[in-house]
Design a protein around this motif. Structure first.
Motif, short mmCIF file in Angstrom:
data_model
loop_
_atom_site.label_atom_id
_atom_site.label_comp_id
_atom_site.label_asym_id
_atom_site.label_seq_id
_atom_site.Cartn_x
_atom_site.Cartn_y
_atom_site.Cartn_z
N ARG A 1 -17.14 43.25 4.75
CA ARG A 1 -17.46 44.46 5.52
C ARG A 1 -18.80 45.00 5.01
O ARG A 1 -19.16 44.82 3.85
N TRP B 1 -16.56 51.94 4.21
CA TRP B 1 -15.65 51.22 5.09
C TRP B 1 -14.19 51.41 4.70
O TRP B 1 -13.30 51.32 5.57
N TRP C 1 -17.41 56.10 11.72
CA TRP C 1 -18.20 55.02 11.14
C TRP C 1 -19.31 54.60 12.12
O TRP C 1 -20.46 54.43 11.74
#
Length: 565
Positions: A168, A173, A223
């Protein structure tokens, strides 16, 4: 009303803890398990995609021995084509077998593939580090009480045949990671009404809050807003968009990371996320937004017919999407697809469980299911194969529909005694129509083209997802968790699967045209396995991924000990 984009108000799960604060012994255990997980994934990819096709594998007692860049590597394997490892792999160094570490394997892979990908080693290491961080956060978090969501959040190791399944990007995250039992509040945006682009039923989006007069509400993934910060400054500055702050309720991320469940409406939302997860940057392309609604219209009667023929067949339609007409980048980046939720389609007393959790082992699998699976594995497996495989095959051969039944796209519904009684299919992004079988007149060409596969490409996708990705992985876990000899159980399971598929042909497919691909599979032809290592090494788009042949465990003369050779 504040027109600025507020990026610092993440709603972090209060159970999530900083993985670096845990005691050294715990960190060491997590690091060791993460190393083992990453090493196993890369070695499985190498065995499947490189060593076996090149004939660089041989049996040596209880081990398989292969060569990577001229170096002998050996490992114990069970589970047939699922390639489960018993004990750590070793490599031959100065005449002695020594444990093989991830860094050594990466260096050997790079040497044999002649370099050429400076990103690869970092991606593999990032996947390992992500697993360690997930394990640390998970240790301090409570899983969802909802058994379906617990299964969605159980996939710590990720895709077993991908070189970096959990890699990621970014620093935050974990705030949104399903494996860390995250939950968060979406941010609510207001889109000026004349700039709203939407189609179908989007009522589930309105439930996240009201927008000021002249604006329409649009929930957004926090995000993603951070990733789009530069592109969003202009629309926020001139009032085309307004930031209405964090939403009033939390959503729960499912296994795909970007798709979340909203307990308030019982619906799922599929956000765009400009983050590479396995092979793809997970954004909703503009044609996929339109295509989801188009496929929902076309598949509604198909699934009605499938459910009549195979009771227990369910699906999660995607009836609408909403975004903002602010250029292609933001149209795609802010696009949200509405998807049905499984509790609304499963019958009374039926509990949906993600197939990926069933393949991975015990975590996230209800106790009743584990007990029934262990007590009567062959009968359990027979019911499982028929619930999952029959509608997938019938969709392809009878209706010209290519479903994508890999383990993250199928939920299996269990009754109170742990028996498989339903199969729920989801995610229309990978669902295609067989070219020439459907009239797409009236569908814009840019939308119609990505909706279709030719028959050969469609069958490869069905065969890989159903037999290799799904049934082989679940069968390996059933065999490994059943008393008795795992290889013997595995042989029995594949014999039952073959009987069930032959019964499908006899009872349901008689008279259907173009059954030759399934006939070849039943005759023992090799199965197609997606080449994830190859596409990642080439840094190519996932749609270009090819297939490598793997032995077919459905062959009458196939013994479990030789399925991986």
């Amino acid at each position: 009303m504040d027109g600025r984009l507020l990026l610092d108000h993440h709603t972090r799960d209060p159970h999530t803890r900083d993985p670096h604060t845990r005691d050294p012994q715990t960190r060491d255990r997590h690091s060791a398990l993460a190393e083992e997980t990453a090493l196993g994934a890369l070695l499985r990819c190498w065995l499947r995609e490189v060593a076996c096709p090149r004939g660089h594998v041989r049996a040596a007692g209880p081990h398989l021995t292969l060569r990577v860049a001229g170096t002998p590597v050996r490992v114990r394997v069970h589970g047939g084509i699922a390639l489960r490892f018993d004990g750590p792999p070793e490599h031959l160094v100065e005449g002695r077998w020594r444990p093989l570490g991830l860094s050594s394997l990466v260096a050997l892979v790079e040497r044999e593939l002649d370099g050429g990908n400076e990103e690869f080693a970092a991606q593999v290491r990032a996947g390992r580090d992500a697993v360690a961080a997930i394990l640390a956060s998970r240790a301090g978090a409570a899983p969802p009480a909802d058994p379906w969501l617990a299964s969605e959040q159980a996939l710590v190791a990720g895709h077993p045949f991908h070189p970096a399944p959990k890699a990621r990007s970014g620093d935050d995250w974990l705030d949104y990671a399903p494996e860390a039992h995250a939950r968060f509040a979406p941010r609510l945006l207001g889109v000026r009404a004349d700039l709203v682009t939407e189609e179908g039923d989007t009522a589930a989006l309105d439930a996240f809050g009201d927008a000021p007069d002249g604006y329409v509400p649009l929930p957004a993934h926090p995000w993603q807003l951070g990733l789009l910060a530069a592109e969003l400054r202009g629309p926020f500055a001139d009032g085309r968009l307004v930031d209405l702050g964090p939403g009033t309720r939390a959503v729960v991320p499912t296994s795909s990371v970007r798709t979340v469940f909203d307990p308030g409406t019982g619906m799922c939302l599929k956000f765009s996320l400009d983050v590479r997860i396995t092979n793809c940057v997970r954004k909703n392309a503009w044609y996929e937004l339109c295509g989801a609604v188009e496929l929902t219209r076309r598949l509604t009667p198909v699934f009605e017919r499938l459910a009549r023929r195979f009771p227990g067949t369910r699906w999660l339609p995607e009836p609408g999407y909403r975004s903002a007409a602010l250029g292609t980048r933001l149209l795609e980046g802010l696009g949200v697809i509405v998807r049905g939720g499984p509790w609304a389609v499963c019958g009374p007393g039926t509990t949906p469980v993600l197939a990926g959790a069933l393949a991975a082992g015990a975590d996230g699998v209800p106790e009743a299911v584990r007990a029934r699976r262990a007590a009567d594995p062959v009968a359990w497996w027979r019911a499982y194969v028929e619930r999952v495989a029959f509608p997938v095959l019938d969709a392809f051969f009878r209706h010209g529909v290519v479903l994508e039944p890999h383990v993250q796209n199928v939920l299996v519904g269990f009754d109170a005694d742990g028996w498989p009684v339903e199969a729920v299919f989801r995610d229309l992004e990978g669902t295609k129509l067989v070219a020439g079988r459907h009239d797409l007149t009236g569908v814009p060409g840019e939308v119609a083209a990505p909706l279709s596969y030719d028959a050969a490409r469609g069958w490869n996708r069905v065969a890989y997802c159903l037999f290799v990705n799904h049934l082989a992985e679940v069968a390996a876990t059933v065999a490994a968790t059943t008393a008795g000899t795992a290889d013997g159980v595995l042989r029995a399971l594949w014999a039952v699967a073959r009987e069930s598929l032959e019964r499908y042909v006899a009872d349901h497919a008689a008279g259907l045209d173009a059954l030759a691909p399934l006939t070849r599979v039943l005759a023992g032809a090799p199965l197609p396995a997606k080449a994830n290592l190859g596409v990642r090494w080439a840094r190519a788009a996932d749609r270009t991924a090819g297939y490598v042949p793997v032995p077919n465990p459905l062959r009458v003369d196939r013994v479990a000990e030789g399925e991986h050779r």
